[in-house]
Design an enzyme around this catalytic site. Structure first.
Site, PDB file in Angstrom:
ATOM      1  N   GLY A 284       0.808  -1.216   0.000  1.00  0.00           N
ATOM      2  CA  GLY A 284       0.000   0.000   0.000  1.00  0.00           C
ATOM      3  C   GLY A 284       0.839   1.262   0.000  1.00  0.00           C
ATOM      4  CB  CYS A 357     -15.123  28.635  -1.002  1.00  0.00           C
ATOM      5  SG  CYS A 357     -16.373  29.708  -0.314  1.00  0.00           S
TER       6      CYS A 357
END
Length: 429
Positions: A284, A357
């Site tokens: 991984g 945002c």
């Protein structure tokens, strides 16, 4: 560090960012290759024979990276058609590729069969019928398949990256008999060849106990199948080995986990009176994760008084959740450091945030940074090679950063930085 300037693979980040701008993912190629070789050698030594080590495309995939890890003897694990296409474009031989995924399309399966992949990991009972049907359409026989077994043993740093508990989308349950039924169905499918069983219990795992327990469970299923005349030559022990994200932490040592797993497999096989199967693993994030650093340019710096009356310095950078969503998605922890100079003041409590945002647009939740950090400074966030660029988005229509390779010839982009023109090219009006 030289004169307060961070160096990576012998290059200063100030020079690199003048050439490649920010934000950029900076990849140390020698470190990447060394980590791949460490897993290869540790598991071969522990088991006394070669162990197939699969690089996780989902952590980060590019043709250059796949070529480098394959040169170190690793195979490549893919979970989508795009990852499979990248592996094939990198020149990885089909037999060194595995195809995962809980919802593979007929087209993806056909491409995999056509490329001669070494294994297709079966994730559900209906998928057995789908793979058999695609194989018949292609007049292909002897298609190699594995069965992903949900053992009920799970581990990992967050609920969403623990993958072996029952109530989730991956695999076939050992407890309910679905995994055993899959073996019978594959044995009855003339176009398919069972090559093994697969177990994956989670991600960012920092100990070997769960792996050993899962291995014993899967070996028990193997013994049951072989007693019924179904040969199971290979066991994939999965992976998800953890890495250090914060000062004071340490990566999971491949030699230690390899020795623990080899001991557990040998002991269980002896208890079952069975031979030791061929072994494969999937480390991984642990290969590419620590090999990459993200470098940002600081913009707005704002002191804020928190609800308890203390002060926190909000340090905004020119990236954010569009290039590292793990902080908000998994409550992941990172650190950061001033990379272009030595700070001229004491450190203060700070939070590194992005330009998006969203109030949750946080890169580093909590870190000590010099109080005089200012606009134009460079900030480095280490251990971002896994799931940084690969999970990146264009939120707020921000172009994704490039990936710069260091140490294999001159520094160069191996994944080009996106531009606003790239984004507008997709807008058909």
């Amino acid at each position: 560090m030289r004169a307060g300037v961070l160096e990576l693979a012998g290059y200063s980040v100030t020079d690199l960012t003048e050439t490649f701008a920010t934000p950029s993912f900076l990849l140390d190629v020698a470190d990447l290759r060394a980590r791949a070789a460490r897993f290869r050698d540790a598991f071969a030594a522990a088991f006394g024979r070669p162990v197939a080590v699969y690089y996780a495309s989902k952590a980060f995939s590019s043709t250059a990276v796949l070529r480098w890890v394959h040169a170190e003897g690793l195979r490549v694990d893919c979970a989508t058609g795009g990852e499979l296409a990248t592996a094939l474009a990198a020149g990885i031989p089909g037999e060194d590729i595995g195809l995962h995924g809980n919802n593979k399309s007929a087209g993806e399966i056909a491409t995999a069969i056509g490329a001669g992949v070494g294994r297709i990991v079966i994730d559900s009972l209906p998928e057995i019928e789908l793979v058999a049907r695609v194989a018949a359409d292609l007049r292909a026989s002897d298609v190699p398949v594995m069965v992903r077994v949900t053992t009920g043993i799970h581990a990992g740093g967050h609920e969403f990256i623990a993958t072996a508990h029952e109530d989730q989308k991956f695999g076939l349950s050992l407890a309910t008999g679905a995994a055993r039924a899959a073996l019978d169905a594959i044995a009855a499918s003339p176009g398919l060849r069972l090559v093994g069983l697969h177990s994956h219990i989670g991600s960012q795992i920092m100990g070997s106990g769960g792996f050993a327990e899962a291995a014993r469970a899967v070996l028990g299923l193997r013994a049951e199948a072989e007693a019924a005349g179904i040969e199971v030559p290979e066991i994939d022990l999965g992976g998800g080995y953890g890495i250090a994200y914060l000062p004071g932490e340490a990566d999971l040592d491949p030699a230690v986990v390899a020795a623990d797993l080899a001991g557990a497999v040998r002991a269980e096989c002896a208890a079952l009176g069975a031979s030791v199967p061929e072994i494969s693993i999937e480390p991984g994030r642990s290969i590419v994760g620590p090999a990459m650093v993200t470098v940002y340019t600081v913009g707005t710096v704002k002191p804020v008084t928190t609800e308890d009356g203390s002060q926190r310095l909000y340090v905004s950078v020119d990236g954010g959740m569009s290039d590292n969503i793990r902080t908000i998605l998994y409550d992941a922890s990172y650190t950061a450091m001033l990379a272009n100079r030595v700070g001229g003041a004491e450190t203060v409590r700070a939070r590194v945030v992005g330009k998006h945002c969203e109030s949750g647009d946080i890169v580093v939740e909590e870190v000590q940074l010099p109080a005089d950090i200012r606009a134009g400074d460079l900030l480095a966030v280490p251990a971002t090679g896994a799931y940084g660029r690969s999970l990146a988005s264009n939120y707020n229509l921000v172009p994704r950063p490039g990936v710069v390779a260091l140490g294999d010839g001159e520094p160069r982009e191996i994944v080009r930085r996106e531009t606003v023109a790239d984004l507008l090219a997709l807008d058909l009006g």
